[in-house]
Scaffold this active site. Structure first.
Site, short mmCIF file in Angstrom:
data_model
loop_
_atom_site.label_atom_id
_atom_site.label_comp_id
_atom_site.label_asym_id
_atom_site.label_seq_id
_atom_site.Cartn_x
_atom_site.Cartn_y
_atom_site.Cartn_z
N CYS A 11 -1.19 -22.80 43.10
CA CYS A 11 -0.55 -22.22 44.28
C CYS A 11 0.55 -21.29 43.77
CB CYS A 11 -0.03 -23.28 45.25
SG CYS A 11 1.31 -24.31 44.67
N CYS A 85 -2.82 -18.58 46.63
CA CYS A 85 -2.31 -17.68 45.58
C CYS A 85 -3.01 -16.33 45.59
CB CYS A 85 -2.37 -18.34 44.21
SG CYS A 85 -4.03 -18.63 43.59
N CYS A 89 -5.27 -15.32 40.63
CA CYS A 89 -5.96 -16.24 39.73
C CYS A 89 -7.05 -15.50 38.97
CB CYS A 89 -6.56 -17.40 40.53
SG CYS A 89 -7.20 -18.71 39.49
#
Length: 142
Positions: A11, A85, A89
Site C-alpha cells: 500500500c 498503490c 508496483c
C-alpha cells in the site's frame, strides 16, 4: 529456494492496510507462507489505530516499521497484493497480482479502522485457503 508460497502486501504508506494484512497472515499461517509488506511512499511509523485494532484481536504489529517497495521484494514474491498503490508496483511476468480495494485507515479513528481490519481478515483467510490447499490431481480421461 523454498517451496512455501510468498506474499507481498503493498500500500502507499505501508502503515495500515498492508501491515494489518501481514499481521493476519503471520498470525494465521505462521511459517507456511513467506510474508512481506512494503509501501510506495512509506510513512514514518505504523498507524496507531491499526496497531490498536489488531491488538484487540491479540495480534501485535507494534514492532513493525514501514518499508520501501523494491523490485527485489516483488521479484521474490509469488503473489503481490496491492491496496491502493496504483501503478507504482513493478510488474514482473509469472507473478500473481491482486488489487484489494479497501478504505485507507490513514487519519481514521479506531471505530473506522475496525471494519477495514475485519475485511482484511476475511480476505487473508481466503488467501490462506487458496495458497495452502492441495492441488487436485489431474483426472485421467480416456
Amino acid at each position: 529456494m523454498t517451496d512455501k508460497p510468498s506474499v507481498l502486501f503493498v500500500c502507499v504508506h505501508n502503515a495500515g492496510r498492508s501491515q494489518m494484512a501481514a499481521g493476519f497472515l503471520n498470525h494465521l499461517a505462521g511459517d507456511f507462507i513467506e510474508i512481506r509488506s512494503a509501501g510506495s511512499a512509506p510513512a514514518e511509523t505504523v498507524n496507531s489505530a491499526a496497531i490498536s485494532a489488531m491488538a484487540e484481536l491479540g495480534i501485535d504489529i507494534s514492532a513493525q516499521r514501514p518499508k520501501i517497495l523494491t523490485s527485489d521484494a516483488v521479484q521474490a514474491s509469488d503473489v503481490v497484493i496491492t491496496m491502493g498503490c496504483g501503478d507504482t508496483c513493478p510488474i514482473f511476468p509469472g507473478k500473481s497480482y491482486r488489487d484489494w480495494v479497501l478504505d485507507d485507515p490513514a487519519g481514521q479513528g479506531i471505530d473506522a479502522v475496525r471494519p477495514i481490519r475485519d475485511e482484511i481478515q476475511q480476505r487473508v483467510q481466503a488467501l490462506i485457503a487458496e495458497l495452502t490447499s492441495p492441488v487436485p490431481p489431474e483426472t485421467n480421461r480416456q
